[in-house]
Design an enzyme around this catalytic site. Structure first.
Site, PDB file in Angstrom:
ATOM      1  N   TYR A 151      11.027   4.406 -35.059  1.00  0.00           N
ATOM      2  CA  TYR A 151      11.788   5.646 -35.182  1.00  0.00           C
ATOM      3  C   TYR A 151      13.271   5.333 -34.927  1.00  0.00           C
ATOM      4  O   TYR A 151      13.604   4.634 -33.960  1.00  0.00           O
ATOM      5  CB  TYR A 151      11.252   6.648 -34.148  1.00  0.00           C
ATOM      6  CG  TYR A 151      12.033   7.934 -34.118  1.00  0.00           C
ATOM      7  CD1 TYR A 151      11.954   8.826 -35.174  1.00  0.00           C
ATOM      8  CD2 TYR A 151      12.845   8.245 -33.047  1.00  0.00           C
ATOM      9  CE1 TYR A 151      12.672  10.004 -35.152  1.00  0.00           C
ATOM     10  CE2 TYR A 151      13.560   9.425 -33.015  1.00  0.00           C
ATOM     11  CZ  TYR A 151      13.483  10.299 -34.075  1.00  0.00           C
ATOM     12  OH  TYR A 151      14.191  11.460 -34.058  1.00  0.00           O
TER      13      TYR A 151
ATOM     14  N   ASP B 270       4.029   3.840 -29.192  1.00  0.00           N
ATOM     15  CA  ASP B 270       4.448   5.177 -29.602  1.00  0.00           C
ATOM     16  C   ASP B 270       3.390   5.668 -30.595  1.00  0.00           C
ATOM     17  O   ASP B 270       3.307   5.187 -31.722  1.00  0.00           O
ATOM     18  CB  ASP B 270       5.843   5.120 -30.245  1.00  0.00           C
ATOM     19  CG  ASP B 270       6.369   6.499 -30.640  1.00  0.00           C
ATOM     20  OD1 ASP B 270       5.548   7.393 -30.894  1.00  0.00           O
ATOM     21  OD2 ASP B 270       7.606   6.655 -30.718  1.00  0.00           O
TER      22      ASP B 270
ATOM     23  N   ARG C 217      11.886  20.977 -11.163  1.00  0.00           N
ATOM     24  CA  ARG C 217      12.259  19.654 -11.709  1.00  0.00           C
ATOM     25  C   ARG C 217      11.163  18.648 -11.398  1.00  0.00           C
ATOM     26  O   ARG C 217      10.866  17.763 -12.189  1.00  0.00           O
ATOM     27  CB  ARG C 217      13.616  19.190 -11.161  1.00  0.00           C
ATOM     28  CG  ARG C 217      13.967  17.768 -11.583  1.00  0.00           C
ATOM     29  CD  ARG C 217      15.460  17.416 -11.592  1.00  0.00           C
ATOM     30  NE  ARG C 217      16.255  18.069 -10.590  1.00  0.00           N
ATOM     31  CZ  ARG C 217      16.309  17.737  -9.286  1.00  0.00           C
ATOM     32  NH1 ARG C 217      15.567  16.744  -8.828  1.00  0.00           N
ATOM     33  NH2 ARG C 217      17.097  18.391  -8.471  1.00  0.00           N
TER      34      ARG C 217
ATOM     35  N   LYS D 181       6.047  16.770 -32.625  1.00  0.00           N
ATOM     36  CA  LYS D 181       5.408  16.544 -33.908  1.00  0.00           C
ATOM     37  C   LYS D 181       3.987  17.119 -33.914  1.00  0.00           C
ATOM     38  O   LYS D 181       3.844  18.332 -33.907  1.00  0.00           O
ATOM     39  CB  LYS D 181       5.440  15.049 -34.236  1.00  0.00           C
ATOM     40  CG  LYS D 181       6.801  14.369 -33.928  1.00  0.00           C
ATOM     41  CD  LYS D 181       7.930  14.851 -34.788  1.00  0.00           C
ATOM     42  CE  LYS D 181       9.314  14.396 -34.346  1.00  0.00           C
ATOM     43  NZ  LYS D 181       9.506  12.973 -34.129  1.00  0.00           N
TER      44      LYS D 181
HETATM   45  C1  LIG Z   1      10.441  12.146 -33.537  1.00  0.00           C
HETATM   46  C2  LIG Z   1      10.013  10.865 -32.960  1.00  0.00           C
HETATM   47  C3  LIG Z   1      10.510  10.426 -31.734  1.00  0.00           C
HETATM   48  C4  LIG Z   1      11.536  11.208 -30.966  1.00  0.00           C
HETATM   49  O1  LIG Z   1      11.034  12.438 -30.518  1.00  0.00           O
HETATM   50  P1  LIG Z   1      11.946  13.758 -30.318  1.00  0.00           P
HETATM   51  O2  LIG Z   1      10.955  14.747 -29.823  1.00  0.00           O
HETATM   52  O3  LIG Z   1      12.536  14.102 -31.636  1.00  0.00           O
HETATM   53  O4  LIG Z   1      12.984  13.408 -29.314  1.00  0.00           O
HETATM   54  C5  LIG Z   1      10.025   9.230 -31.235  1.00  0.00           C
HETATM   55  N1  LIG Z   1       9.129   8.488 -31.915  1.00  0.00           N
HETATM   56  C6  LIG Z   1       8.627   8.877 -33.109  1.00  0.00           C
HETATM   57  C7  LIG Z   1       7.654   8.018 -33.822  1.00  0.00           C
HETATM   58  C8  LIG Z   1       9.065  10.068 -33.674  1.00  0.00           C
HETATM   59  O5  LIG Z   1       8.594  10.439 -34.874  1.00  0.00           O
END
Ligand SMILES: *Cc1c(COP(=O)(O)O)cnc(C)c1O
Length: 390
Positions: free
Chosen positions: A102, A173, A50, A198
């Site tokens: 998002y 982000d 962890r 992604k």
């Molecule tokens: C998909 C996404 C998230 C969330 O990520 P997960 O891995 O699906 O939890 C956050 N910010 C952006 C811009 C995203 O495209």
């Protein structure tokens, strides 16, 4: 040694890289929950997974090197990363966020962070006077650029200057651009977030998320949080993301090339009313994007002439799946109003331009001719079906 980007994708920062004693080229998956101690008061540096795990640590070092941070922390998803990050704030704190984020981030802020006593101003950071929303208790600016799904481009340097003037943290982000095209820390941000699900992972097969920072103090707080809340990335998933990152530069170039070709096709298609892509010359977004990123990415959003046509396209592509998510080798079409942004209040959604005619496309690395033919078939076949919808 000062390595370039593609080399770092494979080796991270060499000097930090613990070589495996067997010579294994692929970094091993340390599938262990716990570690034996040599004696009381001594540790190998690993006590319990962890807190830390060698495979996760190697991944964190690679990602920190790509985003030019002092530390990166790998979480079980992008939302786990953002949720953990929100733990650095306390009740009474105020954050300014872009209104077009998002959907999961908006859901987190509105339903969980607010319940925990944190307040927000959701504004359009690419158009509004951000500084006028700064209050005495404002602690951070949270942005995405380009924004999801409307592809607004926010000037990171400008946001960083506002953050410095008011002693705020700038959180970016950076999921849509990936570190291959954009490095917010180098432009003045304090914290970068990624949904590693992604582009970093890149194969639509593994969830992960990252918090990267260039502040030792924030890194220390985040290390305390990850060990306390327990949302760190598992060893096998860390290995899958490491493998994905090795081809990040190749995938980003090919996906961008495909996106540009699809944009050209859509711009010439009469049933398409608008195409949102920062790489379209002549827009304000283009200039800002060019000034802060090394490319325009492979995400694009387009508006078609009717809701019925949007639904028809989603049903009639033969190659491109209609699915949530982005950044993988497969091109995906997403319907933001019922998928990624379903939990965003309708008035906010419409105000942001996310209507029922809007589709988002994440270009993958297939042959662009096949992708365009697929979209063209789905759009052209609508006329024949039109009568059925009315
Ligand atoms: C998909 C996404 C998230 C969330 O990520 P997960 O891995 O699906 O939890 C956050 N910010 C952006 C811009 C995203 O495209």
């Amino acid at each position: 040694m000062d390595l370039r980007f593609a080399t770092k994708c494979i080796y991270g920062n060499l000097e930090k890289n613990d070589k495996d004693p067997t010579g294994s080229i692929s970094f091993p998956i340390y599938q262990t929950a716990t570690y034996a101690h040599p004696e009381v008061g001594k540790s190998t540096g690993f006590d319990y997974s962890r807190l830390q795990n060698p495979t996760r640590q190697h991944l964190e070092e690679v990602v920190a090197s790509l985003e030019q941070g002092v530390d990166a922390l790998a979480f079980s998803s992008g939302m786990a990363a953002i949720t953990a990050l929100m733990e650095i704030f306390k009740p009474g704190d105020h954050l300014i966020t872009d209104a077009d984020l998002y959907g999961g981030s908006i859901r987190l802020f509105n339903n969980i962070s607010e319940k925990n006593g944190i307040t927000f101003s959701h504004i359009n950071c690419s158009e509004e006077n951000v500084e006028s929303y700064v209050k005495e208790n404002t602690k951070a600016l949270f942005i995405e650029t380009p924004t999801n799904p409307m592809m607004n481009v926010v000037d990171i340097r400008k946001m960083a200057a506002i953050a410095r003037r008011h002693n705020l943290l700038l959180i970016v982000d950076n999921t849509f651009m990936s570190p291959y095209f954009q490095n917010p820390l180098a432009l003045g941000a304090d914290i970068v977030i990624h949904s590693g699900t992604k582009f970093l992972g890149g194969h639509n097969d593994t969830l992960s998320g990252f918090v990267i920072t260039n502040s030792e103090e924030i890194a220390e707080k985040m290390r305390f949080i990850i060990k306390t809340v327990g949302s760190g990335l598992a060893p096998l998933d860390s290995w899958l993301i490491l493998r994905g990152i090795k081809t990040l530069p190749l995938r980003m170039e090919k996906a961008q090339e495909n996106a540009k070709a699809i944009v050209e096709y859509l711009l010439a298609e009469p049933k398409v009313k608008h195409v949102y892509y920062p790489g379209i010359e002549g827009s304000a977004a283009y200039e800002v994007c060019k000034s802060q990123a090394r490319g325009f990415g492979s995400m694009l959003t387009f508006e078609v002439e009717s809701r019925e046509l949007a639904l028809h396209i989603l049903k009639h592509t033969k190659i491109i799946p209609f699915a949530e998510s982005l950044g993988g080798v497969e091109t995906l079409l997403t319907y933001p109003c019922t998928q990624t942004h379903a939990d965003v209040p309708e008035d906010v959604r419409i105000a942001n331009g996310i209507t029922e005619c809007v589709l988002r496309l994440s270009a993958g690395i297939e042959d662009k001719e096949d992708l365009i033919a697929d979209l063209k078939y789905a759009i052209d076949s609508y006329d024949g079906y039109k009568a059925l919808y009315i």
